[in-house]
Design a protein around this motif. Structure first.
Motif, PDB file in Angstrom:
ATOM      1  N   LEU A   9       0.860  -1.183   0.000  1.00 30.46           N
ATOM      2  CA  LEU A   9       0.000   0.000   0.000  1.00 30.46           C
ATOM      3  C   LEU A   9       0.892   1.227   0.000  1.00 30.46           C
ATOM      4  O   LEU A   9       1.744   1.366   0.879  1.00 30.46           O
ATOM      5  N   LEU A  10       0.727   2.085  -0.973  1.00 33.07           N
ATOM      6  CA  LEU A  10       1.540   3.301  -1.086  1.00 33.07           C
ATOM      7  C   LEU A  10       0.858   4.424  -0.319  1.00 33.07           C
ATOM      8  O   LEU A  10      -0.270   4.798  -0.626  1.00 33.07           O
ATOM      9  N   HIS A  11       1.560   4.949   0.694  1.00 31.50           N
ATOM     10  CA  HIS A  11       1.019   5.979   1.587  1.00 31.50           C
ATOM     11  C   HIS A  11       1.750   7.289   1.330  1.00 31.50           C
ATOM     12  O   HIS A  11       2.984   7.322   1.333  1.00 31.50           O
ATOM     13  N   ASP A  12       1.010   8.360   1.106  1.00 29.52           N
ATOM     14  CA  ASP A  12       1.642   9.641   0.771  1.00 29.52           C
ATOM     15  C   ASP A  12       1.844  10.544   1.986  1.00 29.52           C
ATOM     16  O   ASP A  12       2.200  11.713   1.861  1.00 29.52           O
ATOM     17  N   GLY A  13       1.632   9.994   3.173  1.00 29.78           N
ATOM     18  CA  GLY A  13       1.765  10.798   4.385  1.00 29.78           C
ATOM     19  C   GLY A  13       0.430  11.231   4.935  1.00 29.78           C
ATOM     20  O   GLY A  13       0.345  11.683   6.085  1.00 29.78           O
ATOM     21  N   GLN A  14      -0.609  11.089   4.119  1.00 30.32           N
ATOM     22  CA  GLN A  14      -1.960  11.431   4.570  1.00 30.32           C
ATOM     23  C   GLN A  14      -2.940  10.283   4.348  1.00 30.32           C
ATOM     24  O   GLN A  14      -3.828  10.052   5.149  1.00 30.32           O
ATOM     25  N   LYS A  15      -2.750   9.560   3.251  1.00 29.39           N
ATOM     26  CA  LYS A  15      -3.681   8.478   2.914  1.00 29.39           C
ATOM     27  C   LYS A  15      -3.001   7.487   1.958  1.00 29.39           C
ATOM     28  O   LYS A  15      -1.936   7.757   1.389  1.00 29.39           O
ATOM     29  N   VAL A  16      -3.652   6.353   1.764  1.00 33.13           N
ATOM     30  CA  VAL A  16      -3.184   5.361   0.792  1.00 33.13           C
ATOM     31  C   VAL A  16      -3.605   5.816  -0.599  1.00 33.13           C
ATOM     32  O   VAL A  16      -4.772   6.115  -0.838  1.00 33.13           O
ATOM     33  N   VAL A  17      -2.637   5.890  -1.520  1.00 30.90           N
ATOM     34  CA  VAL A  17      -2.918   6.412  -2.860  1.00 30.90           C
ATOM     35  C   VAL A  17      -2.814   5.345  -3.946  1.00 30.90           C
ATOM     36  O   VAL A  17      -3.228   5.566  -5.085  1.00 30.90           O
ATOM     37  N   ASN A  18      -2.263   4.180  -3.614  1.00 31.80           N
ATOM     38  CA  ASN A  18      -2.153   3.118  -4.607  1.00 31.80           C
ATOM     39  C   ASN A  18      -1.917   1.793  -3.884  1.00 31.80           C
ATOM     40  O   ASN A  18      -1.386   1.773  -2.770  1.00 31.80           O
ATOM     41  N   THR A  19      -2.310   0.691  -4.509  1.00 31.88           N
ATOM     42  CA  THR A  19      -2.102  -0.621  -3.895  1.00 31.88           C
ATOM     43  C   THR A  19      -1.694  -1.649  -4.945  1.00 31.88           C
ATOM     44  O   THR A  19      -1.954  -1.484  -6.136  1.00 31.88           O
ATOM     45  N   PHE A  20      -1.046  -2.687  -4.471  1.00 37.46           N
ATOM     46  CA  PHE A  20      -0.701  -3.837  -5.318  1.00 37.46           C
ATOM     47  C   PHE A  20      -0.784  -5.092  -4.465  1.00 37.46           C
ATOM     48  O   PHE A  20      -0.338  -5.100  -3.317  1.00 37.46           O
ATOM     49  N   GLN A  21      -1.360  -6.151  -5.016  1.00 35.62           N
ATOM     50  CA  GLN A  21      -1.379  -7.420  -4.299  1.00 35.62           C
ATOM     51  C   GLN A  21      -1.382  -8.572  -5.294  1.00 35.62           C
ATOM     52  O   GLN A  21      -1.930  -8.468  -6.388  1.00 35.62           O
ATOM     53  N   SER A  22      -0.736  -9.664  -4.907  1.00 32.92           N
ATOM     54  CA  SER A  22      -0.673 -10.829  -5.784  1.00 32.92           C
ATOM     55  C   SER A  22      -0.245 -12.058  -4.995  1.00 32.92           C
ATOM     56  O   SER A  22       0.600 -11.969  -4.098  1.00 32.92           O
ATOM     57  N   LEU A  23      -0.836 -13.195  -5.315  1.00 34.08           N
ATOM     58  CA  LEU A  23      -0.280 -14.461  -4.858  1.00 34.08           C
ATOM     59  C   LEU A  23       1.027 -14.675  -5.607  1.00 34.08           C
ATOM     60  O   LEU A  23       1.209 -14.150  -6.709  1.00 34.08           O
ATOM     61  N   VAL A  50       5.580 -16.237 -10.568  1.00 32.69           N
ATOM     62  CA  VAL A  50       6.724 -16.460  -9.696  1.00 32.69           C
ATOM     63  C   VAL A  50       7.258 -15.090  -9.268  1.00 32.69           C
ATOM     64  O   VAL A  50       6.891 -14.060  -9.844  1.00 32.69           O
ATOM     65  N   PHE A  51       8.131 -15.067  -8.279  1.00 30.00           N
ATOM     66  CA  PHE A  51       8.602 -13.791  -7.738  1.00 30.00           C
ATOM     67  C   PHE A  51       9.245 -12.917  -8.804  1.00 30.00           C
ATOM     68  O   PHE A  51       9.044 -11.701  -8.840  1.00 30.00           O
ATOM     69  N   GLU A  52      10.013 -13.522  -9.696  1.00 32.19           N
ATOM     70  CA  GLU A  52      10.705 -12.754 -10.733  1.00 32.19           C
ATOM     71  C   GLU A  52       9.728 -11.969 -11.603  1.00 32.19           C
ATOM     72  O   GLU A  52      10.047 -10.877 -12.092  1.00 32.19           O
ATOM     73  N   ASP A  53       8.512 -12.514 -11.771  1.00 31.20           N
ATOM     74  CA  ASP A  53       7.515 -11.858 -12.627  1.00 31.20           C
ATOM     75  C   ASP A  53       6.946 -10.584 -11.995  1.00 31.20           C
ATOM     76  O   ASP A  53       6.433  -9.714 -12.706  1.00 31.20           O
ATOM     77  N   VAL A  54       6.984 -10.496 -10.658  1.00 29.02           N
ATOM     78  CA  VAL A  54       6.422  -9.313  -9.984  1.00 29.02           C
ATOM     79  C   VAL A  54       7.519  -8.430  -9.382  1.00 29.02           C
ATOM     80  O   VAL A  54       7.229  -7.386  -8.793  1.00 29.02           O
ATOM     81  N   ALA A  55       8.771  -8.831  -9.532  1.00 31.58           N
ATOM     82  CA  ALA A  55       9.885  -8.128  -8.892  1.00 31.58           C
ATOM     83  C   ALA A  55       9.979  -6.665  -9.314  1.00 31.58           C
ATOM     84  O   ALA A  55      10.172  -5.781  -8.469  1.00 31.58           O
ATOM     85  N   GLN A  56       9.850  -6.381 -10.608  1.00 33.76           N
ATOM     86  CA  GLN A  56       9.983  -5.002 -11.082  1.00 33.76           C
ATOM     87  C   GLN A  56       8.844  -4.121 -10.566  1.00 33.76           C
ATOM     88  O   GLN A  56       9.043  -2.937 -10.272  1.00 33.76           O
ATOM     89  N   THR A  57       7.657  -4.694 -10.472  1.00 26.03           N
ATOM     90  CA  THR A  57       6.529  -3.944  -9.913  1.00 26.03           C
ATOM     91  C   THR A  57       6.798  -3.582  -8.457  1.00 26.03           C
ATOM     92  O   THR A  57       6.556  -2.447  -8.018  1.00 26.03           O
ATOM     93  N   ILE A  58       7.313  -4.553  -7.697  1.00 25.87           N
ATOM     94  CA  ILE A  58       7.645  -4.310  -6.294  1.00 25.87           C
ATOM     95  C   ILE A  58       8.695  -3.209  -6.184  1.00 25.87           C
ATOM     96  O   ILE A  58       8.564  -2.278  -5.378  1.00 25.87           O
ATOM     97  N   GLU A  63      10.945   2.661  -5.065  1.00 24.38           N
ATOM     98  CA  GLU A  63      11.755   3.756  -5.600  1.00 24.38           C
ATOM     99  C   GLU A  63      11.386   5.093  -4.958  1.00 24.38           C
ATOM    100  O   GLU A  63      10.242   5.531  -5.000  1.00 24.38           O
ATOM    101  N   ASN A  64      12.370   5.727  -4.320  1.00 28.50           N
ATOM    102  CA  ASN A  64      12.206   7.037  -3.658  1.00 28.50           C
ATOM    103  C   ASN A  64      11.192   7.002  -2.513  1.00 28.50           C
ATOM    104  O   ASN A  64      10.656   8.047  -2.121  1.00 28.50           O
ATOM    105  N   THR A  92      16.889  -0.183   0.610  1.00 28.74           N
ATOM    106  CA  THR A  92      15.925   0.897   0.739  1.00 28.74           C
ATOM    107  C   THR A  92      15.816   1.344   2.193  1.00 28.74           C
ATOM    108  O   THR A  92      16.122   0.575   3.104  1.00 28.74           O
ATOM    109  N   LYS A  93      15.408   2.584   2.397  1.00 30.88           N
ATOM    110  CA  LYS A  93      15.154   3.053   3.757  1.00 30.88           C
ATOM    111  C   LYS A  93      13.954   2.306   4.321  1.00 30.88           C
ATOM    112  O   LYS A  93      13.036   1.952   3.590  1.00 30.88           O
ATOM    113  N   LYS A  94      13.966   2.091   5.632  1.00 29.38           N
ATOM    114  CA  LYS A  94      12.864   1.348   6.233  1.00 29.38           C
ATOM    115  C   LYS A  94      12.494   1.876   7.617  1.00 29.38           C
ATOM    116  O   LYS A  94      13.314   2.488   8.299  1.00 29.38           O
TER     117      LYS A  94
END
Length: 256
Positions: A9-23, A50-58, A63-64, A92-94
């Motif tokens: 879930l992508l959070h912009d500091g105020q709310k969730v602005v985008n999501t991604f989910q996959s088995l 497989v993980f490699e197929d979703v790696a770039q999306t993750i 990024e940033n 990445t920062k965490k």
């Protein structure tokens, strides 16, 4: 330690602005205990990417941005291993919502995600599924952000560059490196060499690490008193169970 499902879930500091989910197809049989906990079976992931197929999306979500999770050290390590398998070095920062919550909501008896959400009135849908837990963590993060000193606490944690958040110990690194990934019995000993806990596992290394990643107070006390770890490989889970039972009856370890 293979991913079977991922949610972001992508959070912009105020709310969730985008999501991604996959088995995710781990390309290995899923452990029955994982299936019992999450409900995810081999059949469910059979046609999943497989993980490699979703790696770039993750990676595009990282990024940033800052990777936020509950006991982030655990999630980050698993993802880093998955990326390493396909030749990518994840960096990445965490931020850890366990550590942040201990400061912002001090004095609570437990900082596990379930207990923390109950205390703060945060709903969790589909507990132990990727999106359900990630969504609850995003709501928790929102409460931290909006608290009186939340912003300054977060900024301080980011500047400190804390590594392996949620995984605290004073043991030599070799203590964990030498542990086998096989069935067996393990023994936590205190500084006097006394056995204070006996456990059994189908994967000794993963189970021991689980104690040190736990946010439960009893587990943290156990790990804080542990000065060394011994183990005995058994070759089967059943034999490990029998030995564990016999040793607990014989030794009466403090933390059992």
């Amino acid at each position: 330690n293979r991913v079977t499902e991922i949610a972001i879930l992508l959070h912009d500091g105020q709310k969730v602005v985008n999501t991604f989910q996959s088995l995710v197809n781990p390309q290995l049989p899923i452990n029955k205990y994982v299936t019992a906990l999450t409900g995810i079976s081999d059949h469910m992931v059979l046609k999943a990417p497989v993980f490699e197929d979703v790696a770039q999306t993750i990676l595009s979500y990282f990024e940033n941005n800052v990777f936020v999770a509950h006991s982030v050290g655990f999630d980050y390590t698993v993802l880093k291993q998955e990326f390493k398998r396909i030749g990518i070095n994840l960096s990445t920062k965490k931020l850890c919502t366990v550590r942040l919550s201990r400061e912002v909501f001090s004095g609570l008896p437990s900082y596990s995600l379930g207990n923390l959400c109950t205390a703060l009135g945060i709903p969790i849908n589909n507990r132990h599924r990727a999106f359900g837990d990630a969504e609850a963590t995003a709501l928790l993060f929102g409460k931290i952000l909006s608290s009186a000193h939340g912003q300054s606490i977060i900024e301080r944690h980011l500047k400190s560059g804390q590594r392996s958040a949620g995984f605290q110990h004073s043991l030599p690194k070799n203590t964990f490196n030498k542990l086998p990934e096989t069935p067996g019995v393990y023994y936590f000993k205190n500084s006097a060499g006394k056995i204070i806990y006996v456990g059994k596992a189908i994967n000794i290394k993963n189970r021991v690490l689980g104690h040190f990643y736990s946010t439960q107070l009893k587990e943290r006390r156990l790990c804080a008193e542990t000065a060394s770890i011994d183990y005995e490989e058994t070759g089967s889970e059943l034999l490990a169970l029998l030995i564990e039972s016999a040793q607990i009856k014989k030794l009466y370890p403090t933390f059992n």
